[in-house]
Design a protein around this motif. Structure first.
Motif, PDB file in Angstrom:
ATOM      1  N   ALA A   1      66.165 -17.588  46.063  1.00 14.14           N
ATOM      2  CA  ALA A   1      65.300 -18.751  45.749  1.00 14.14           C
ATOM      3  C   ALA A   1      64.659 -18.373  44.234  1.00 14.14           C
ATOM      4  O   ALA A   1      64.777 -19.411  43.350  1.00 14.14           O
ATOM      5  N   LEU A   2      64.417 -17.357  44.104  1.00 12.54           N
ATOM      6  CA  LEU A   2      63.923 -16.799  42.832  1.00 12.54           C
ATOM      7  C   LEU A   2      64.764 -16.893  41.511  1.00 12.54           C
ATOM      8  O   LEU A   2      64.510 -17.426  40.523  1.00 12.54           O
ATOM      9  N   SER A   3      66.205 -16.824  41.962  1.00 15.15           N
ATOM     10  CA  SER A   3      67.137 -17.311  40.799  1.00 15.15           C
ATOM     11  C   SER A   3      67.108 -18.495  40.534  1.00 15.15           C
ATOM     12  O   SER A   3      67.297 -18.903  39.453  1.00 15.15           O
ATOM     13  N   SER A   4      67.171 -19.487  41.607  1.00 13.84           N
ATOM     14  CA  SER A   4      67.133 -20.912  40.989  1.00 13.84           C
ATOM     15  C   SER A   4      65.662 -21.364  40.550  1.00 13.84           C
ATOM     16  O   SER A   4      65.928 -22.050  39.524  1.00 13.84           O
ATOM     17  N   LEU A   5      64.794 -20.706  41.062  1.00 17.41           N
ATOM     18  CA  LEU A   5      63.559 -21.165  40.401  1.00 17.41           C
ATOM     19  C   LEU A   5      63.356 -20.502  38.968  1.00 17.41           C
ATOM     20  O   LEU A   5      62.906 -21.489  38.029  1.00 17.41           O
ATOM     21  N   TRP A   6      64.067 -19.471  38.409  1.00 20.95           N
ATOM     22  CA  TRP A   6      63.980 -18.843  37.324  1.00 20.95           C
ATOM     23  C   TRP A   6      64.791 -20.147  36.321  1.00 20.95           C
ATOM     24  O   TRP A   6      64.199 -20.326  35.253  1.00 20.95           O
ATOM     25  N   MET A   7      65.956 -20.559  36.755  1.00 20.72           N
ATOM     26  CA  MET A   7      66.698 -21.564  36.135  1.00 20.72           C
ATOM     27  C   MET A   7      65.742 -22.774  36.014  1.00 20.72           C
ATOM     28  O   MET A   7      65.718 -23.551  34.829  1.00 20.72           O
ATOM     29  N   LEU A   8      64.937 -23.309  36.746  1.00 23.84           N
ATOM     30  CA  LEU A   8      63.983 -24.516  36.842  1.00 23.84           C
ATOM     31  C   LEU A   8      63.140 -24.281  35.896  1.00 23.84           C
ATOM     32  O   LEU A   8      62.950 -25.131  34.742  1.00 23.84           O
ATOM     33  N   VAL A   9      62.579 -23.021  35.701  1.00 25.00           N
ATOM     34  CA  VAL A   9      61.359 -22.906  34.584  1.00 25.00           C
ATOM     35  C   VAL A   9      62.158 -22.806  33.232  1.00 25.00           C
ATOM     36  O   VAL A   9      61.525 -23.214  32.296  1.00 25.00           O
ATOM     37  N   ASN A  10      63.234 -22.340  32.932  1.00 23.96           N
ATOM     38  CA  ASN A  10      63.887 -22.349  31.753  1.00 23.96           C
ATOM     39  C   ASN A  10      64.451 -23.739  31.335  1.00 23.96           C
ATOM     40  O   ASN A  10      64.403 -23.939  30.118  1.00 23.96           O
ATOM     41  N   GLU A  11      64.960 -24.463  32.294  1.00 28.72           N
ATOM     42  CA  GLU A  11      65.465 -25.737  31.997  1.00 28.72           C
ATOM     43  C   GLU A  11      64.456 -26.822  32.145  1.00 28.72           C
ATOM     44  O   GLU A  11      64.497 -27.945  31.217  1.00 28.72           O
ATOM     45  N   ASP A  12      63.538 -26.771  32.951  1.00 25.72           N
ATOM     46  CA  ASP A  12      62.545 -27.925  32.903  1.00 25.72           C
ATOM     47  C   ASP A  12      61.269 -27.920  33.632  1.00 25.72           C
ATOM     48  O   ASP A  12      61.181 -27.963  34.739  1.00 25.72           O
ATOM     49  N   VAL A  13      60.544 -26.998  33.108  1.00 24.54           N
ATOM     50  CA  VAL A  13      59.258 -26.237  33.661  1.00 24.54           C
ATOM     51  C   VAL A  13      58.315 -27.667  34.116  1.00 24.54           C
ATOM     52  O   VAL A  13      57.587 -27.261  35.046  1.00 24.54           O
ATOM     53  N   GLU A  14      58.224 -28.552  33.417  1.00 28.09           N
ATOM     54  CA  GLU A  14      57.600 -29.660  33.650  1.00 28.09           C
ATOM     55  C   GLU A  14      57.866 -30.179  35.253  1.00 28.09           C
ATOM     56  O   GLU A  14      56.745 -30.665  36.055  1.00 28.09           O
ATOM     57  N   SER A  15      58.921 -30.230  35.351  1.00 28.27           N
ATOM     58  CA  SER A  15      59.421 -30.689  36.889  1.00 28.27           C
ATOM     59  C   SER A  15      58.761 -29.952  37.839  1.00 28.27           C
ATOM     60  O   SER A  15      58.465 -30.247  39.078  1.00 28.27           O
ATOM     61  N   LEU A  16      58.459 -28.673  37.813  1.00 29.20           N
ATOM     62  CA  LEU A  16      57.441 -27.588  38.692  1.00 29.20           C
ATOM     63  C   LEU A  16      56.201 -27.879  38.688  1.00 29.20           C
ATOM     64  O   LEU A  16      55.787 -27.527  39.689  1.00 29.20           O
ATOM     65  N   GLU A  17      55.755 -28.633  37.694  1.00 29.97           N
ATOM     66  CA  GLU A  17      54.269 -28.685  37.737  1.00 29.97           C
ATOM     67  C   GLU A  17      53.784 -29.208  38.962  1.00 29.97           C
ATOM     68  O   GLU A  17      52.555 -28.399  39.558  1.00 29.97           O
ATOM     69  N   PRO A  18      54.075 -30.210  39.406  1.00 36.09           N
ATOM     70  CA  PRO A  18      53.252 -30.673  40.494  1.00 36.09           C
ATOM     71  C   PRO A  18      53.611 -29.681  42.041  1.00 36.09           C
ATOM     72  O   PRO A  18      52.801 -29.818  43.012  1.00 36.09           O
ATOM     73  N   HIS A  19      54.476 -28.731  41.872  1.00 37.19           N
ATOM     74  CA  HIS A  19      54.736 -27.858  42.887  1.00 37.19           C
ATOM     75  C   HIS A  19      54.062 -26.427  42.756  1.00 37.19           C
ATOM     76  O   HIS A  19      54.014 -25.626  43.432  1.00 37.19           O
ATOM     77  N   LEU A  20      53.275 -26.235  41.720  1.00 32.45           N
ATOM     78  CA  LEU A  20      52.826 -24.975  41.465  1.00 32.45           C
ATOM     79  C   LEU A  20      51.604 -24.345  42.250  1.00 32.45           C
ATOM     80  O   LEU A  20      51.594 -23.159  42.335  1.00 32.45           O
ATOM     81  N   GLY A  21      50.697 -25.504  42.798  1.00 34.63           N
ATOM     82  CA  GLY A  21      50.113 -24.955  43.758  1.00 34.63           C
ATOM     83  C   GLY A  21      50.532 -24.440  45.044  1.00 34.63           C
ATOM     84  O   GLY A  21      49.847 -23.449  45.542  1.00 34.63           O
ATOM     85  N   THR A  22      51.828 -24.513  45.121  1.00 33.77           N
ATOM     86  CA  THR A  22      52.629 -23.933  46.345  1.00 33.77           C
ATOM     87  C   THR A  22      53.327 -22.775  45.902  1.00 33.77           C
ATOM     88  O   THR A  22      53.165 -21.682  46.554  1.00 33.77           O
ATOM     89  N   ILE A  23      53.968 -22.909  44.877  1.00 36.39           N
ATOM     90  CA  ILE A  23      54.736 -21.754  44.350  1.00 36.39           C
ATOM     91  C   ILE A  23      54.051 -20.642  43.797  1.00 36.39           C
ATOM     92  O   ILE A  23      54.409 -19.532  44.404  1.00 36.39           O
TER      93      ILE A  23
END
Length: 123
Positions: free
Chosen positions: A74-96
């Protein structure tokens, strides 16, 4: 980006599902999470980014797993998301973020998770 986020490490052999915990039988949820997170490592980034709202809940569940290999995957995929489109993770940061903090603070056993995830990122 049309590359897969595993990079040059895509041809390395990965542990089979039974290696998550050799002494116990996996429940179907854990086996499914592991399979999904491993599959995500071989899916082009653009597909993951297009379905981010479906992918993030799977990654969140995987980060909460008690199995190291599921978390590393899971961390490997999250790393990609952070590098490619960190804004897409913003709504989920409270959980992540709490799950990530738990990974670094729970025990020395989890240091293995961070080292293995860092090794995958460098690959």
């Amino acid at each position: 980006s049309s590359s897969t986020h595993e990079g040059s490490g895509c041809c390395k052999s990965d542990p089979v599902i039974t290696e998550i915990t050799p002494s116990s039988v996996l429940d179907s949820r854990t086996a499914t999470l592991f399979a999904l997170t491993k599959m995500l490592q071989h899916v082009p980034d653009s597909f993951i980014l297009n379905d981010i709202e479906k992918v993030v809940p799977v990654l969140v569940m995987a980060l909460g797993s008690k199995f190291v290999n599921v978390k590393v995957s899971a961390l490997s995929s999250l790393w990609m998301l952070v590098n490619e489109d960190v804004e897409s993770l913003e709504p989920h940061l409270g959980t992540i973020v709490p799950l990530l903090l738990r990974l670094v603070s729970v025990s020395q056993k989890h240091d293995t998770i961070l080292v293995r995830a860092a090794d995958r990122v460098r690959a």
